[in-house]
Write an enzyme that holds these catalytic residues in place. Structure first.
Site, short mmCIF file in Angstrom:
data_model
loop_
_atom_site.label_atom_id
_atom_site.label_comp_id
_atom_site.label_asym_id
_atom_site.label_seq_id
_atom_site.Cartn_x
_atom_site.Cartn_y
_atom_site.Cartn_z
N SER A 66 0.55 -1.09 0.09
CA SER A 66 -0.22 -0.12 -0.10
C SER A 66 0.87 1.35 0.02
O SER A 66 0.31 2.50 -0.30
CB SER A 66 -1.07 0.27 1.12
OG SER A 66 -2.04 -0.90 0.99
N LYS A 69 0.50 3.26 -3.14
CA LYS A 69 -0.79 4.14 -3.37
C LYS A 69 -0.46 5.81 -3.18
O LYS A 69 -1.15 6.66 -3.72
CB LYS A 69 -1.74 3.89 -2.00
CG LYS A 69 -2.32 2.49 -2.15
CD LYS A 69 -3.17 2.11 -0.99
CE LYS A 69 -3.56 0.70 -1.04
NZ LYS A 69 -4.59 0.25 0.13
N TYR A 193 -4.34 -2.48 -9.87
CA TYR A 193 -4.18 -2.21 -8.46
C TYR A 193 -3.18 -3.36 -7.85
O TYR A 193 -2.28 -3.12 -7.07
CB TYR A 193 -5.70 -2.48 -7.79
CG TYR A 193 -5.45 -2.45 -6.26
CD1 TYR A 193 -5.32 -1.36 -5.60
CD2 TYR A 193 -5.34 -3.93 -5.55
CE1 TYR A 193 -5.24 -1.34 -4.16
CE2 TYR A 193 -5.56 -3.73 -4.32
CZ TYR A 193 -5.41 -2.63 -3.35
OH TYR A 193 -5.27 -2.56 -2.07
N TYR A 245 -4.39 3.17 7.90
CA TYR A 245 -5.70 2.62 8.33
C TYR A 245 -6.21 2.92 9.59
O TYR A 245 -6.14 4.24 10.03
CB TYR A 245 -5.39 1.07 8.28
CG TYR A 245 -4.69 0.76 6.94
CD1 TYR A 245 -5.26 1.21 5.73
CD2 TYR A 245 -3.57 0.17 6.86
CE1 TYR A 245 -4.33 0.81 4.50
CE2 TYR A 245 -3.02 -0.46 5.85
CZ TYR A 245 -3.30 -0.18 4.69
OH TYR A 245 -2.47 -0.39 3.63
N VAL A 263 1.18 -3.69 3.85
CA VAL A 263 1.31 -5.20 4.57
C VAL A 263 2.44 -5.94 4.19
O VAL A 263 2.49 -7.27 4.70
CB VAL A 263 -0.08 -5.82 4.34
CG1 VAL A 263 -1.13 -5.23 4.88
CG2 VAL A 263 -0.28 -6.09 2.62
#
Length: 309
Positions: A66, A69, A193, A245, A263
């Site tokens: 992530s 992103k 993605y 998160y 992760v």
């Protein structure tokens, strides 16, 4: 700051958390990540004046997940600007990164671009007038431009593993498509993605790739403007609020710097007007953030006294 003082900060901080290495749980829902040695640990610092320090496995590449992103967000903001916020909000989620409950309650508009649903919308936007292959290459080209390192690429084993186990992400895309917030084929969005999440980099390469965010969008090593100061400030703000998160508040309390986790066990933090810190330790806490990495960053922030205040 000299290399020797940077090395002292990093060495002292990393040695203070050595008894924690091996703690946490690897991301076993992605089989390729489940095989990573949980005892791996690396850390790196790069300053705006080019001084650097590294510790442990900082040279070893890992799946940034992530953290990628951040790069897709920079590309999308450069592409469509504030129109993005009509399709993705910029508020903390307070829920797990792959929650579908919140998405249903909010009628298919993801809470922020760093949860899975939000990043899937970013992938959809990157597909405009592009194929999945050219969209992925656009992200890699951006990384090669800002990093100056052409060897950065996709870990295809991880990408395939993610695609084969993307059932929850597929459900998020299907639901958003039912709400008219996805324009392209679900399979294409998932391909973009899963591939950009499977980019492989080392701690040192990540520091180099994020340096522009420590200098309001300007890369001091290449002397290039990567994004505008306004967009750099917005990305840093969203990282501070949403980069970890449903544990973003706890991370801000402990570390006090904007950052993004993945992760794969990596975490990058930005020290405005100073530089970038990256840590990697595959063992995750219950929120999906690197357990030992968070402790290491807390120790670095305490010893260096770097914070946003």
């Amino acid at each position: 700051m000299t290399n020797s003082s940077l090395n002292e900060i990093l060495d002292s901080a990393c040695r203070s958390i050595q008894d924690q290495i091996g703690s946490g749980k690897v991301a076993n829902y992605i089989p390729a990540l489940a095989r990573v040695d949980i005892k791996k640990f690396g850390a790196s610092i790069l300053t705006l004046d080019g001084e650097s320090a590294s510790f442990g496995d900082a040279h070893e590449s890992f799946s940034i997940q992530s953290i990628s992103k951040v790069f897709s967000l920079a590309l999308v903001l450069n592409q469509i600007g504030d129109k993005l916020w009509e399709r993705v909000h910029h508020e903390p989620s307070g829920n797990a990164f792959n929650s579908i409950v919140q998405l249903e309650m909010e009628r298919g508009i993801p809470r922020n671009p760093f949860i899975n649903a939000g990043a899937l919308v970013l992938s959809d936007i990157l597909l405009k007038d592009r194929t999945p292959e050219t969209s992925i290459q656009t992200i890699l080209n951006f990384l090669h431009e800002i990093n100056g390192e052409g060897r950065i690429g996709i870990d295809h084993e991880v990408a395939l593993s993610e695609l084969e186990n993307a059932h929850r992400n597929a459900s998020l895309v299907h639901f958003m498509k039912s709400c008219n917030n996805i324009e392209n084929a679900v399979s294409d969005v998932l391909e973009v993605y899963c591939n950009h999440c499977s980019i492989s980099m080392s701690c040192e390469e990540l520091c180099r790739s994020m340096l522009f965010l420590a200098k309001e969008g300007f890369d001091p090593i290449s002397n290039k403007k990567i994004i505008s100061p306004e967009l750099a400030r917005r990305i840093n703000s969203i990282m501070m609020l949403c980069g970890h998160y449903d544990a973003s508040g706890d991370f801000a309390y402990r570390v006090g710097l904007p950052g993004k986790s993945g992760v794969g066990g990596g975490i990058v933090v930005i020290v405005p007007e100073v530089g970038v810190i990256t840590v990697w330790s595959p063992g995750l806490n219950n929120n999906g953030n690197s357990l030992v990495g968070t402790s290491a960053l807390e120790a670095i922030a305490k010893i260096s006294n770097w914070n946003i205040l």
